[in-house]
Motif scaffolding. Sequence first.
Motif, PDB file in Angstrom:
ATOM      1  N   ALA A   1      -2.010 -19.026  -2.117  1.00  7.53           N
ATOM      2  CA  ALA A   1      -0.921 -18.270  -2.772  1.00  7.53           C
ATOM      3  C   ALA A   1       0.162 -17.888  -1.774  1.00  7.53           C
ATOM      4  O   ALA A   1       1.373 -17.951  -2.074  1.00  7.53           O
ATOM      5  N   GLU A   2      -0.246 -17.527  -0.561  1.00  6.61           N
ATOM      6  CA  GLU A   2       0.743 -17.199   0.461  1.00  6.61           C
ATOM      7  C   GLU A   2       1.563 -18.430   0.835  1.00  6.61           C
ATOM      8  O   GLU A   2       2.787 -18.349   1.046  1.00  6.61           O
ATOM      9  N   VAL A   3       0.914 -19.590   0.901  1.00  2.56           N
ATOM     10  CA  VAL A   3       1.654 -20.810   1.226  1.00  2.56           C
ATOM     11  C   VAL A   3       2.640 -21.151   0.111  1.00  2.56           C
ATOM     12  O   VAL A   3       3.790 -21.574   0.355  1.00  2.56           O
ATOM     13  N   ASN A   4       2.216 -20.953  -1.127  1.00  3.34           N
ATOM     14  CA  ASN A   4       3.128 -21.237  -2.250  1.00  3.34           C
ATOM     15  C   ASN A   4       4.324 -20.302  -2.227  1.00  3.34           C
ATOM     16  O   ASN A   4       5.457 -20.713  -2.519  1.00  3.34           O
ATOM     17  N   ARG A   5       4.095 -19.032  -1.907  1.00  3.31           N
ATOM     18  CA  ARG A   5       5.215 -18.105  -1.841  1.00  3.31           C
ATOM     19  C   ARG A   5       6.164 -18.482  -0.712  1.00  3.31           C
ATOM     20  O   ARG A   5       7.396 -18.373  -0.835  1.00  3.31           O
ATOM     21  N   ALA A   6       5.593 -18.963   0.393  1.00  5.72           N
ATOM     22  CA  ALA A   6       6.459 -19.362   1.510  1.00  5.72           C
ATOM     23  C   ALA A   6       7.296 -20.577   1.131  1.00  5.72           C
ATOM     24  O   ALA A   6       8.472 -20.679   1.512  1.00  5.72           O
ATOM     25  N   ILE A   7       6.716 -21.470   0.360  1.00 10.49           N
ATOM     26  CA  ILE A   7       7.490 -22.649  -0.057  1.00 10.49           C
ATOM     27  C   ILE A   7       8.579 -22.246  -1.053  1.00 10.49           C
ATOM     28  O   ILE A   7       9.713 -22.732  -1.011  1.00 10.49           O
ATOM     29  N   GLY A   8       8.271 -21.316  -1.979  1.00  6.99           N
ATOM     30  CA  GLY A   8       9.261 -20.926  -2.984  1.00  6.99           C
ATOM     31  C   GLY A   8      10.337 -20.045  -2.425  1.00  6.99           C
ATOM     32  O   GLY A   8      11.480 -20.072  -2.893  1.00  6.99           O
ATOM     33  N   ASP A   9      10.044 -19.210  -1.446  1.00 12.02           N
ATOM     34  CA  ASP A   9      11.016 -18.286  -0.894  1.00 12.02           C
ATOM     35  C   ASP A   9      11.977 -18.962   0.081  1.00 12.02           C
ATOM     36  O   ASP A   9      13.124 -18.538   0.233  1.00 12.02           O
ATOM     37  N   ASP A  10      11.540 -20.009   0.777  1.00 16.51           N
ATOM     38  CA  ASP A  10      12.414 -20.655   1.770  1.00 16.51           C
ATOM     39  C   ASP A  10      13.399 -21.592   1.061  1.00 16.51           C
ATOM     40  O   ASP A  10      12.973 -22.532   0.365  1.00 16.51           O
TER      41      ASP A  10
END
Length: 506
Positions: free
Chosen positions: A173-182
Amino acid sequence: MTTRTTPEPPTAAPLLDLHTLVVAVRRRRRLWGSVALLGLVGGAGTAVLLPPAPTAVTKVLVAHQEDQPTDPGTLIRTDVALLHTTRIAGRALEALGSPEKPEDFMKEYEGRGLTNNLLQIEATGDGDAEAVARVRALADAFVADHVRRLREASEAEARTLLDQRERLRSELAEVNRAIGDDPPESGPGASADRESLFARRAELTSQITEFGQRAAEARIGTPQLVAGTQIVDAPRPVRYSLPATAATNAGIGLALGLALGLAAAAVGTVVADRPVLRRDVAAHLGASVIAELPRRSGWLWRRRRVRAARTRLVVSLARTVRGSAEPVSLLELGCARAAGALALDLASALSAERPVVVVDGLPDARLAGRRPRPGDPEVVGAERATTGSRHELRLGVGSVAPGTSWIDVPHLGTRTVLVVRAGHGSAAWLHTVARHLAEQHVEVIGLVLIDPDPRDRTDGTLWDGPPAAPNGGGSRPPRRHGVGLPRIERLPTWSARVPDSEQEAR
């Protein structure tokens, strides 16, 4: 000038003569035969007097999660050890409704691993029904405990895998948020970062799927192990066969008794040191064996053989006594009855030529105190040994057993024939007899061996060979013994103790 030669030192005797040991043990067959018979009777008696308690048995198939084809039996031994625990015993007693303590109940059952996955349980009771109930309760308690442990292990493993999966999901989930936020940025550096995030997401997704599958497999495998752990042989009482048990126990008792008897006979032979072979008796007494006389036997053909040997012995002794210018005596060691009967037969054989008087010097006046039979020679006590007519032939009978009055021995006869029972006297006492007879100037004509070993092939003759020729240098051939091989004779102990001056005077 007189040349004095010094004898060569005797060769060292072996510490243990196997031939003598075997013969002595065989002669003591009554001892080890009695012990073996006692073991046979005792073993059979235990089967009759001490029957085993009623026993029941069952077999349990145990499935292990760590089963391997190369397992040396460690898992099944662990199951046997778990069976002998207070937890299993307590649950079995609860199922039986028994107030017995688990510690006491564990002494009444036993587990044994037959194979890597097969466990046999045996239990005893006051009857067959109680034994069957006990073994069934033990099997059920063991199966329930084994199944519980399998389920707990699988649940713990599944829980650990699911916890690991949840941790990976949080990281995903943290990796997905990093992909969506960048936001997408141009340039080679920004493109490389986004590619690493996508690769990490793919890796986490694969691991989450793998951990989920492993947790499902852990839960799926437990029912198979639970179904594989079951009672495969229903509890049943063990049938007790009295004849078979008695035969088995009798055989074991016979073997143990025979081994114990042979060991006792061998140890007693070595400790007692009683010469049995002809060569040993002759060497210790310093005289040759001139005749043998077997002991009495209950078999008819052996009785005839003994009578024939006794007749030949009486004829030989009569010839010796008839040609002797000095009184002759028979001195016994361990065979007073045989020596007395031999003296009476010898006196009867000589009574046809001249009057014969038998002088009884045996302990308790064995011959003088008996009731005479028609035709028996005259028997007098030792007090009349020095009295009597010149025309009478005196034949003394005495004993050289421990406690003998050696001063009275020469009055029975200055020449004697020793009647010795094989294996009766010790080597030390035989030396004592030879020494005392030499000190009393009593010449030993020869030995009559009573009850010899029938398989004895040794020679009891002491022979120095023919006299040396004048030009032979004063040497003499070595003594030969039995098999014809040269050997050095050991001088008797008593002859070594007599001073040289006294030997020259004699």
